[in-house]
Design a protein around this motif. Structure first.
Motif, PDB file in Angstrom:
ATOM      1  N   ALA A  62       2.121   9.000   1.049  1.00 60.13           N
ATOM      2  CA  ALA A  62       3.058   9.716   1.912  1.00 60.13           C
ATOM      3  C   ALA A  62       2.603   9.650   3.373  1.00 60.13           C
ATOM      4  CB  ALA A  62       3.209  11.164   1.458  1.00 60.13           C
ATOM      5  N   ILE A  63       1.304   9.693   3.605  1.00 59.68           N
ATOM      6  CA  ILE A  63       0.780   9.594   4.968  1.00 59.68           C
ATOM      7  C   ILE A  63       1.014   8.194   5.528  1.00 59.68           C
ATOM      8  CG2 ILE A  63      -1.332   9.600   6.362  1.00 59.68           C
ATOM      9  CD1 ILE A  63      -2.257  11.982   4.607  1.00 59.68           C
ATOM     10  N   THR A  64       0.785   7.160   4.734  1.00 63.58           N
ATOM     11  CA  THR A  64       1.035   5.809   5.240  1.00 63.58           C
ATOM     12  C   THR A  64       2.531   5.595   5.487  1.00 63.58           C
ATOM     13  OG1 THR A  64       1.048   4.846   3.005  1.00 63.58           O
ATOM     14  CG2 THR A  64      -1.033   4.811   4.195  1.00 63.58           C
ATOM     15  N   GLU A  65       3.380   6.191   4.651  1.00 60.57           N
ATOM     16  CA  GLU A  65       4.824   6.099   4.875  1.00 60.57           C
ATOM     17  C   GLU A  65       5.203   6.849   6.161  1.00 60.57           C
ATOM     18  OE1 GLU A  65       8.489   4.844   4.784  1.00 60.57           O
ATOM     19  OE2 GLU A  65       6.935   4.113   3.435  1.00 60.57           O
ATOM     20  N   ALA A  66       4.548   7.968   6.426  1.00 59.57           N
ATOM     21  CA  ALA A  66       4.787   8.705   7.667  1.00 59.57           C
ATOM     22  C   ALA A  66       4.409   7.853   8.878  1.00 59.57           C
ATOM     23  CB  ALA A  66       3.999  10.013   7.664  1.00 59.57           C
ATOM     24  N   ALA A  67       3.300   7.115   8.772  1.00 58.87           N
ATOM     25  CA  ALA A  67       2.894   6.231   9.870  1.00 58.87           C
ATOM     26  C   ALA A  67       3.957   5.167  10.119  1.00 58.87           C
ATOM     27  CB  ALA A  67       1.544   5.585   9.553  1.00 58.87           C
ATOM     28  N   ARG A  68       4.523   4.617   9.047  1.00 56.25           N
ATOM     29  CA  ARG A  68       5.593   3.630   9.194  1.00 56.25           C
ATOM     30  C   ARG A  68       6.835   4.249   9.856  1.00 56.25           C
ATOM     31  NH1 ARG A  68       4.382   2.587   3.884  1.00 56.25           N
ATOM     32  NH2 ARG A  68       3.025   0.813   3.631  1.00 56.25           N
ATOM     33  N   ARG A  69       7.195   5.435   9.390  1.00 62.85           N
ATOM     34  CA  ARG A  69       8.383   6.111   9.925  1.00 62.85           C
ATOM     35  C   ARG A  69       8.223   6.420  11.411  1.00 62.85           C
ATOM     36  NH1 ARG A  69      11.035  11.526   7.213  1.00 62.85           N
ATOM     37  NH2 ARG A  69      12.829  11.647   8.592  1.00 62.85           N
ATOM     38  N   LEU A  70       7.063   6.925  11.790  1.00 67.16           N
ATOM     39  CA  LEU A  70       6.808   7.213  13.200  1.00 67.16           C
ATOM     40  C   LEU A  70       6.783   5.932  14.025  1.00 67.16           C
ATOM     41  CD1 LEU A  70       4.221  10.039  12.677  1.00 67.16           C
ATOM     42  CD2 LEU A  70       6.336  10.267  13.986  1.00 67.16           C
ATOM     43  N   ALA A  71       6.179   4.867  13.496  1.00 72.93           N
ATOM     44  CA  ALA A  71       6.149   3.582  14.203  1.00 72.93           C
ATOM     45  C   ALA A  71       7.562   3.068  14.432  1.00 72.93           C
ATOM     46  CB  ALA A  71       5.321   2.564  13.432  1.00 72.93           C
ATOM     47  N   PRO A  90      -4.806   2.622   3.873  1.00 75.23           N
ATOM     48  CA  PRO A  90      -3.416   2.209   4.076  1.00 75.23           C
ATOM     49  C   PRO A  90      -3.180   0.803   3.531  1.00 75.23           C
ATOM     50  CG  PRO A  90      -4.601   2.233   6.160  1.00 75.23           C
ATOM     51  CD  PRO A  90      -5.552   2.725   5.113  1.00 75.23           C
ATOM     52  N   THR A  91      -1.936   0.532   3.192  1.00 75.25           N
ATOM     53  CA  THR A  91      -1.565  -0.789   2.721  1.00 75.25           C
ATOM     54  C   THR A  91      -1.589  -1.762   3.892  1.00 75.25           C
ATOM     55  OG1 THR A  91       0.757  -0.287   3.047  1.00 75.25           O
ATOM     56  CG2 THR A  91      -0.158   0.148   0.855  1.00 75.25           C
ATOM     57  N   ALA A  92      -1.560  -3.046   3.587  1.00 75.86           N
ATOM     58  CA  ALA A  92      -1.682  -4.073   4.621  1.00 75.86           C
ATOM     59  C   ALA A  92      -0.547  -4.026   5.641  1.00 75.86           C
ATOM     60  CB  ALA A  92      -1.747  -5.450   3.976  1.00 75.86           C
ATOM     61  N   ASP A  93       0.624  -3.573   5.238  1.00 72.78           N
ATOM     62  CA  ASP A  93       1.764  -3.547   6.162  1.00 72.78           C
ATOM     63  C   ASP A  93       1.888  -2.228   6.921  1.00 72.78           C
ATOM     64  OD1 ASP A  93       2.496  -2.052   3.930  1.00 72.78           O
ATOM     65  OD2 ASP A  93       4.591  -2.694   4.000  1.00 72.78           O
ATOM     66  N   CYS A  94       0.880  -1.391   6.832  1.00 76.00           N
ATOM     67  CA  CYS A  94       0.901  -0.091   7.507  1.00 76.00           C
ATOM     68  C   CYS A  94       0.393  -0.238   8.942  1.00 76.00           C
ATOM     69  CB  CYS A  94       0.001   0.892   6.755  1.00 76.00           C
ATOM     70  SG  CYS A  94       0.054   2.555   7.435  1.00 76.00           S
ATOM     71  N   PRO A  95       1.023   0.483   9.883  1.00 72.92           N
ATOM     72  CA  PRO A  95       0.491   0.477  11.261  1.00 72.92           C
ATOM     73  C   PRO A  95      -0.932   1.043  11.282  1.00 72.92           C
ATOM     74  CG  PRO A  95       2.623   1.603  11.149  1.00 72.92           C
ATOM     75  CD  PRO A  95       2.196   1.327   9.743  1.00 72.92           C
TER      76      PRO A  95
END
Length: 129
Positions: A62-71, A90-95
């Motif tokens: 959920a935190i990595t998804e939040a990073a994507r959403r904010l990016a 974080p996954t490889a595609d995460c900011p």
């Protein structure tokens, strides 16, 4: 078990503080808090985990998804005081998600001191006193 949160804005720096356990039962509430933050700010966001007792794999996702959403909104996510039971992977595609040892260090990285009282703030009813 769920989480409680508090969102403070300090001169275009959003601070989202989370208390409780960020597990599967809390992901939906956390995602809602991120939506609140996205709608009420424009600068980077520090996720203050000082009061977080721990997190699950779902919570970390959920935190990595939040990073994507904010990016996607042109904003960055930074973490302060991650739980002692592990680090965020974080996954490889995460900011990129900078990690600070505590909230004071995160604020100092932005040239700020402690958040003064009386700042604009929103929080859940269960936020710890």
């Amino acid at each position: 078990m769920t989480i409680d949160w508090r969102h403070t804005i300090e001169q275009e720096l959003g601070i989202l503080s989370v208390a409780g356990y960020l597990g599967p039962d809390a992901v939906r509430r956390f995602t809602g808090a991120i939506g609140w933050v996205v709608a009420r700010g424009s600068g980077p966001v520090v996720l203050d985990l000082t009061e977080l007792r721990g997190w699950s794999a779902e919570g970390q996702l959920a935190i990595t998804e939040a990073a994507r959403r904010l990016a996607g909104s042109g904003r960055g996510l930074e973490l302060a005081a991650i739980p002692a039971d592990g680090s965020l992977v974080p996954t490889a595609d995460c900011p990129d998600i900078p990690v600070h040892c505590d909230l004071d260090a995160a604020l100092a990285a932005h040239g700020r001191g402690p958040v003064p009282e009386g700042q604009q703030e929103w929080r859940t009813d269960g936020w710890p006193a």
